[in-house]
Design a protein around this motif. Sequence first.
Motif, PDB file in Angstrom:
ATOM      1  N   VAL A  46       6.927   3.748  21.832  1.00  0.00           N
ATOM      2  CA  VAL A  46       7.174   2.421  21.287  1.00  0.00           C
ATOM      3  C   VAL A  46       7.231   2.519  19.765  1.00  0.00           C
ATOM      4  N   HIS A  47       8.154   1.750  19.165  1.00  0.00           N
ATOM      5  CA  HIS A  47       8.375   1.750  17.719  1.00  0.00           C
ATOM      6  C   HIS A  47       8.502   0.311  17.232  1.00  0.00           C
ATOM      7  N   VAL A  48       7.986   0.037  16.033  1.00  0.00           N
ATOM      8  CA  VAL A  48       8.090  -1.278  15.414  1.00  0.00           C
ATOM      9  C   VAL A  48       8.737  -1.105  14.047  1.00  0.00           C
ATOM     10  N   HIS A  49       9.748  -1.917  13.767  1.00  0.00           N
ATOM     11  CA  HIS A  49      10.440  -1.865  12.478  1.00  0.00           C
ATOM     12  C   HIS A  49      10.564  -3.285  11.925  1.00  0.00           C
ATOM     13  N   ILE A  50       9.990  -3.519  10.746  1.00  0.00           N
ATOM     14  CA  ILE A  50      10.168  -4.789  10.044  1.00  0.00           C
ATOM     15  C   ILE A  50      11.265  -4.529   9.011  1.00  0.00           C
ATOM     16  N   TRP A  51      12.446  -5.094   9.231  1.00  0.00           N
ATOM     17  CA  TRP A  51      13.604  -4.817   8.374  1.00  0.00           C
ATOM     18  C   TRP A  51      13.428  -5.372   6.967  1.00  0.00           C
ATOM     19  N   ASP A  52      12.841  -6.540   6.872  1.00  0.00           N
ATOM     20  CA  ASP A  52      12.707  -7.217   5.587  1.00  0.00           C
ATOM     21  C   ASP A  52      11.384  -6.812   4.931  1.00  0.00           C
ATOM     22  N   PRO A  53      11.424  -6.042   3.840  1.00  0.00           N
ATOM     23  CA  PRO A  53      10.182  -5.572   3.213  1.00  0.00           C
ATOM     24  C   PRO A  53       9.253  -6.703   2.752  1.00  0.00           C
ATOM     25  N   THR A  54       9.799  -7.880   2.462  1.00  0.00           N
ATOM     26  CA  THR A  54       8.949  -8.986   2.007  1.00  0.00           C
ATOM     27  C   THR A  54       8.100  -9.552   3.139  1.00  0.00           C
ATOM     28  N   LEU A  55       8.427  -9.208   4.377  1.00  0.00           N
ATOM     29  CA  LEU A  55       7.673  -9.724   5.523  1.00  0.00           C
ATOM     30  C   LEU A  55       6.718  -8.689   6.119  1.00  0.00           C
ATOM     31  N   ARG A  56       6.613  -7.528   5.503  1.00  0.00           N
ATOM     32  CA  ARG A  56       5.655  -6.528   5.971  1.00  0.00           C
ATOM     33  C   ARG A  56       4.254  -6.920   5.526  1.00  0.00           C
ATOM     34  N   ARG A  57       3.299  -6.543   6.334  1.00  0.00           N
ATOM     35  CA  ARG A  57       1.876  -6.759   6.049  1.00  0.00           C
ATOM     36  C   ARG A  57       1.492  -8.243   5.940  1.00  0.00           C
ATOM     37  N   MET A  58       2.197  -9.070   6.711  1.00  0.00           N
ATOM     38  CA  MET A  58       1.793 -10.481   6.758  1.00  0.00           C
ATOM     39  C   MET A  58       1.284 -10.880   8.139  1.00  0.00           C
ATOM     40  N   ARG A  63      -4.687   1.048  11.191  1.00  0.00           N
ATOM     41  CA  ARG A  63      -5.699  -0.028  11.222  1.00  0.00           C
ATOM     42  C   ARG A  63      -5.352  -1.086  12.271  1.00  0.00           C
ATOM     43  N   LEU A  64      -4.059  -1.398  12.417  1.00  0.00           N
ATOM     44  CA  LEU A  64      -3.643  -2.365  13.435  1.00  0.00           C
ATOM     45  C   LEU A  64      -4.017  -1.863  14.823  1.00  0.00           C
ATOM     46  N   MET A  65      -3.713  -0.618  15.117  1.00  0.00           N
ATOM     47  CA  MET A  65      -4.033  -0.067  16.441  1.00  0.00           C
ATOM     48  C   MET A  65      -5.544  -0.107  16.691  1.00  0.00           C
ATOM     49  N   GLU A  66      -6.303   0.255  15.683  1.00  0.00           N
ATOM     50  CA  GLU A  66      -7.763   0.231  15.823  1.00  0.00           C
ATOM     51  C   GLU A  66      -8.281  -1.189  15.995  1.00  0.00           C
ATOM     52  N   SER A  67      -7.655  -2.174  15.327  1.00  0.00           N
ATOM     53  CA  SER A  67      -8.082  -3.570  15.472  1.00  0.00           C
ATOM     54  C   SER A  67      -7.806  -4.093  16.882  1.00  0.00           C
ATOM     55  N   LEU A  68      -6.884  -3.446  17.572  1.00  0.00           N
ATOM     56  CA  LEU A  68      -6.582  -3.818  18.960  1.00  0.00           C
ATOM     57  C   LEU A  68      -7.500  -3.093  19.941  1.00  0.00           C
ATOM     58  N   GLY A  69      -8.429  -2.310  19.411  1.00  0.00           N
ATOM     59  CA  GLY A  69      -9.367  -1.586  20.261  1.00  0.00           C
ATOM     60  C   GLY A  69      -8.859  -0.239  20.738  1.00  0.00           C
ATOM     61  N   LEU A  70      -7.784   0.236  20.150  1.00  0.00           N
ATOM     62  CA  LEU A  70      -7.218   1.526  20.546  1.00  0.00           C
ATOM     63  C   LEU A  70      -7.711   2.614  19.605  1.00  0.00           C
ATOM     64  N   GLN A  71      -8.048   3.743  20.170  1.00  0.00           N
ATOM     65  CA  GLN A  71      -8.485   4.884  19.376  1.00  0.00           C
ATOM     66  C   GLN A  71      -7.433   5.975  19.468  1.00  0.00           C
ATOM     67  N   SER A  72      -7.246   6.659  18.375  1.00  0.00           N
ATOM     68  CA  SER A  72      -6.291   7.757  18.344  1.00  0.00           C
ATOM     69  C   SER A  72      -6.775   8.872  19.269  1.00  0.00           C
ATOM     70  N   GLU A  73      -5.822   9.494  19.950  1.00  0.00           N
ATOM     71  CA  GLU A  73      -6.146  10.672  20.759  1.00  0.00           C
ATOM     72  C   GLU A  73      -6.293  11.898  19.875  1.00  0.00           C
ATOM     73  N   GLY A  74      -6.014  11.732  18.607  1.00  0.00           N
ATOM     74  CA  GLY A  74      -6.136  12.837  17.672  1.00  0.00           C
ATOM     75  C   GLY A  74      -4.908  12.932  16.796  1.00  0.00           C
ATOM     76  N   THR A  75      -4.961  13.900  15.908  1.00  0.00           N
ATOM     77  CA  THR A  75      -3.880  14.144  14.965  1.00  0.00           C
ATOM     78  C   THR A  75      -3.194  15.442  15.354  1.00  0.00           C
ATOM     79  N   TYR A  76      -1.894  15.460  15.259  1.00  0.00           N
ATOM     80  CA  TYR A  76      -1.149  16.680  15.548  1.00  0.00           C
ATOM     81  C   TYR A  76      -0.065  16.871  14.500  1.00  0.00           C
ATOM     82  N   PHE A  77       0.372  18.099  14.336  1.00  0.00           N
ATOM     83  CA  PHE A  77       1.473  18.419  13.444  1.00  0.00           C
ATOM     84  C   PHE A  77       2.706  18.608  14.298  1.00  0.00           C
ATOM     85  N   GLY A  78       3.780  17.949  13.945  1.00  0.00           N
ATOM     86  CA  GLY A  78       5.021  18.065  14.700  1.00  0.00           C
ATOM     87  C   GLY A  78       5.955  16.937  14.338  1.00  0.00           C
TER      88      GLY A  78
END
Length: 186
Positions: free
Chosen positions: A103-115, A151-166
């Motif tokens: 899943v991917h999220v794209h906010i096209w208009d930079p003025t509407l990011r982080r609101m 931070r958004l994912m964590e606020s939804l109660g989701l924890q990262s499965e970890g960090t990977y390089f790729g």
Amino acid sequence: MENKSTILLEKTIQGHHLILRAPKPSDAVHVAEYWFGPASAHLLAFTDVTAFGTKEEVLAQTEKFFASISQQGPWSTLVMDVDGRPTGNVLINGLVPEEEALVHVHIWDPTLRRMGIASLLARDVFAYFLDAFKLKRLILQVQTENTPVIRLMESLGLQSEGTYFGKAAPICKEGNYKRFVIPRSQ
């Protein structure tokens, strides 16, 4: 006025009218501008947009794809309108039927990011994709530097499965990514 059958959700956020809907061919210009326009510099750090082709090719391919989408769904791409203006999209790809998708999220208009648009819509969007495509889970892979999404994912109660390089997707450059799994129960 939108066709009510193509609207998935309507909400108000900070006094703005928000609609989540099926894409239409005229939205393709916003996708092409997002990836190739003057405000796309933030994307170049972690993606190889040339993998898409040219801006004109992306515009033509996206128009054709959006024109082919059924009015009844299910929709693998949803467009967000804020105050009647197309401002972003949420999509899935890498679909493994009845298993998972990216899943991917794209906010096209930079003025509407982080609101708070993504925060307000995340649970509804995730539930839609999980149910519409009968998936067990969605996968969201985020650059480690993209702290607002982490931070958004964590606020939804989701924890990262970890960090990977790729690479998070074929068009992505190699880097460090956090992987979040959104199970059907979320």
